[in-house]
Design an enzyme around this catalytic site. Structure first.
Site, PDB file in Angstrom:
ATOM      1  CG  HIS A 117      -1.905   1.025   1.347  1.00 55.19           C
ATOM      2  ND1 HIS A 117      -1.617   2.312   1.710  1.00 55.19           N
ATOM      3  CD2 HIS A 117      -3.236   0.989   1.129  1.00 55.19           C
ATOM      4  CE1 HIS A 117      -2.739   3.024   1.712  1.00 55.19           C
ATOM      5  NE2 HIS A 117      -3.736   2.241   1.361  1.00 55.19           N
ATOM      6  CG  ASP A 196       0.632  -2.088   6.053  1.00 55.73           C
ATOM      7  OD1 ASP A 196      -0.306  -2.164   6.856  1.00 55.73           O
ATOM      8  OD2 ASP A 196       0.539  -1.518   4.944  1.00 55.73           O
ATOM      9  CD  GLN A 199      -6.909  -4.206   4.125  1.00 54.13           C
ATOM     10  OE1 GLN A 199      -7.836  -4.909   4.535  1.00 54.13           O
ATOM     11  NE2 GLN A 199      -7.112  -2.985   3.668  1.00 54.13           N
ATOM     12  CE  LYS A 222      -7.153   0.215   6.123  1.00 56.45           C
ATOM     13  NZ  LYS A 222      -7.921   0.558   4.937  1.00 56.45           N
ATOM     14  CB  CYS A 372      -3.552   3.289  -1.716  1.00 59.46           C
ATOM     15  SG  CYS A 372      -4.788   4.531  -1.425  1.00 59.46           S
TER      16      CYS A 372
HETATM   17  N1  PMP Z   1      -1.761  -0.396   4.569  1.00 60.87           N
HETATM   18  C1  PMP Z   1      -2.721  -1.166   4.036  1.00 60.87           C
HETATM   19  C2  PMP Z   1      -2.384  -2.572   3.620  1.00 60.87           C
HETATM   20  C3  PMP Z   1      -4.010  -0.662   3.879  1.00 60.87           C
HETATM   21  O1  PMP Z   1      -4.961  -1.423   3.328  1.00 60.87           O
HETATM   22  C4  PMP Z   1      -4.284   0.666   4.303  1.00 60.87           C
HETATM   23  C5  PMP Z   1      -5.673   1.260   4.148  1.00 60.87           C
HETATM   24  N2  PMP Z   1      -6.244   1.082   2.896  1.00 60.87           N
HETATM   25  C6  PMP Z   1      -3.258   1.417   4.856  1.00 60.87           C
HETATM   26  C7  PMP Z   1      -2.006   0.855   4.974  1.00 60.87           C
HETATM   27  C8  PMP Z   1      -3.459   2.832   5.312  1.00 60.87           C
HETATM   28  O2  PMP Z   1      -4.316   2.878   6.393  1.00 60.87           O
HETATM   29  P1  PMP Z   1      -4.868   4.273   6.924  1.00 60.87           P
HETATM   30  O3  PMP Z   1      -5.479   4.964   5.738  1.00 60.87           O
HETATM   31  O4  PMP Z   1      -5.872   3.907   7.950  1.00 60.87           O
HETATM   32  O5  PMP Z   1      -3.721   5.046   7.473  1.00 60.87           O
END
Ligand code: PMP
Length: 415
Positions: A117, A196, A199, A222, A372
């Site tokens: 991401h 990270d 998910q 999430k 993203c």
């Molecule tokens: N890493 C991953 C794998 C994600 O799916 C996301 C959210 N789509 C993020 C980071 C970023 O999370 P946040 O927008 O809550 O900071």
């Protein structure tokens, strides 16, 4: 397995939108009543700041926030002091890239994967650039996994940081975190491993001691929690050596005007971890609500959630494959057991954005685009995918409505 049918009743949004088919839980999970009540309960009955006041209401607010820290620590197998509240995974990663900057030397390399991401890519890309280091991106195998042999070709004695996701937000791939960390540390005992878990948290079990990662980040929203709260876990021994991220109120014990008082080396005395990394007023309501989210997950049971998600993912994979055959391309691991609760795909003849729009008009919420994860879409050589993602409230009927909606979309585009 605990019966988690009828879960929709716990989520007030379905009372307001009874026709909603929500297949975008990977973007953010819906909020159960208990979490919403905890947030509004804070504003109604406490509404005070943390860590400062000496009167009962402020002390109670501090106790609730610290109580959430303890719950979070138990949730991931950490010590309480190792849990830092941020505003989300994105901030956790930026915080890390800032405080770890000195650890990256010119000609070092920072290793990430092609399934990142942007939140776990851009902070490292920028840090590498600023420090004159190399950013190395591990390519993926055809099934969307990371081959250990290819990992070995990228991580080495000059690798200062290895950052990777526990679960991919596009492919759904569940990475073998403990094995990656073990191998990275075998290749370079001084490496810092960063996971990270955005998910993963609330979907697959997390145990930072078993994984042995140095840092781990995830977002409350999430996993049924409010927006505005994120977690950064760091190993105590490393956190204690790092400089603060932001300075200001709440993270300092004492401040002296310059020059420092006689016999003192510096002008200020910072608090111990974790508060050293939490300058300013946090999102107190969100943190308290996040505590309720952890309780909500505990009430269902992590393994019951995982079983439900595997079941609904398997059902979705089967129905997508049998309904659209060669006209659908599904990315990521073949089997539901090897993925988080999400499926990304392309449907021939219908651009993902058009598909999402047609479905949106039918109250079916899916996600379309790069999610993203531009480097991943570059590697797959596609501009966009459609993504459906599931949670405890997803039922087979939701997947059936998706399939019907996709058939209608194809008709609209004359396919
Ligand atoms: N890493 C991953 C794998 C994600 O799916 C996301 C959210 N789509 C993020 C980071 C970023 O999370 P946040 O927008 O809550 O900071």
């Amino acid at each position: 397995m605990k019966n988690i049918q009828g879960m929709k009743n716990d989520f007030p949004i379905f009372r307001h939108h009874p026709d909603l088919t929500y297949l975008d839980s990977a973007a953010t999970a819906l909020k159960p009543e208990t979490v919403i009540d905890a947030v509004s309960g804070y504003y109604e009955t406490l509404s005070t700041n943390v860590g400062r006041g000496l009167y009962p209401l402020a002390e109670e607010t501090t106790a609730r926030m610290e109580g959430t820290r303890e719950k979070t620590a138990r949730f991931i197998g950490a010590d309480t002091e190792e849990v830092i509240f941020t505003h989300g995974t994105t901030e956790s990663m930026n915080l890390l890239a800032s405080v770890l900057a000195d650890r990256v030397k010119r000609d070092d390399n920072i290793v990430v994967t092609a399934m990142e991401h942007h939140s776990n890519f851009l902070p490292w890309e920028r840090l590498a650039r600023e420090r004159g280091a190399e950013l190395r991106v591990i390519p993926l195998s055809a099934d969307g996994s990371i081959d250990m042999e290819i990992l070995r070709n990228h991580v080495g004695s000059e690798t200062s940081i290895f950052a990777f996701p526990a679960v991919s937000n596009v492919l759904g791939t569940i990475n073998p975190v403990a094995a990656f960390v073990r191998e990275a540390k075998r290749l370079n005992p001084g490496i810092l491993t960063i996971v990270d878990a955005a998910q993963a948290a609330g979907h697959v079990a997390i145990d930072v001691r078993e994984w042995d990662c140095d840092f781990l980040a995830f977002s409350g929203h999430k996993m049924f929690g409010p927006t505005g709260v994120g977690i950064l876990y760091g190993k105590r021994g490393i956190l204690e050596t790092l400089p603060p991220y932001q300075v200001g109120g709440g993270m300092v014990l004492d401040v002296y005007p310059n020059p420092p008082a006689a016999g003192r080396a510096c002008a200020s005395i910072y608090k111990d971890i974790p508060h050293r990394f939490e300058a300013g007023t946090p999102d107190i309501a969100a943190i308290i609500g996040f505590g309720a989210a952890i309780d909500f997950i505990g009430g269902i049971g992590g393994s019951a959630i995982r079983e439900h998600e595997i079941g609904i993912t398997r059902y979705a994979l089967d129905r997508l494959r049998s309904s659209f055959g060669a006209d659908i391309t599904i990315y990521g691991p073949e089997k539901a057991e090897d993925r988080g609760g999400l499926v990304s795909f392309t449907l021939s003849g219908v651009h993902p954005h058009d598909l999402a729009q047609v479905l949106g008009e039918k109250n079916i919420a899916i996600r379309a685009g790069e999610h993203c994860a531009a480097p991943l879409h570059r590697a797959l050589d596609i501009p966009a995918t459609a993504r459906v993602s599931f949670s405890v409230y997803t039922e087979e009927g939701d997947v059936d409505r998706l399939i019907d909606g996709m058939r209608d979309a194809r008709k609209i585009f004359n396919i």
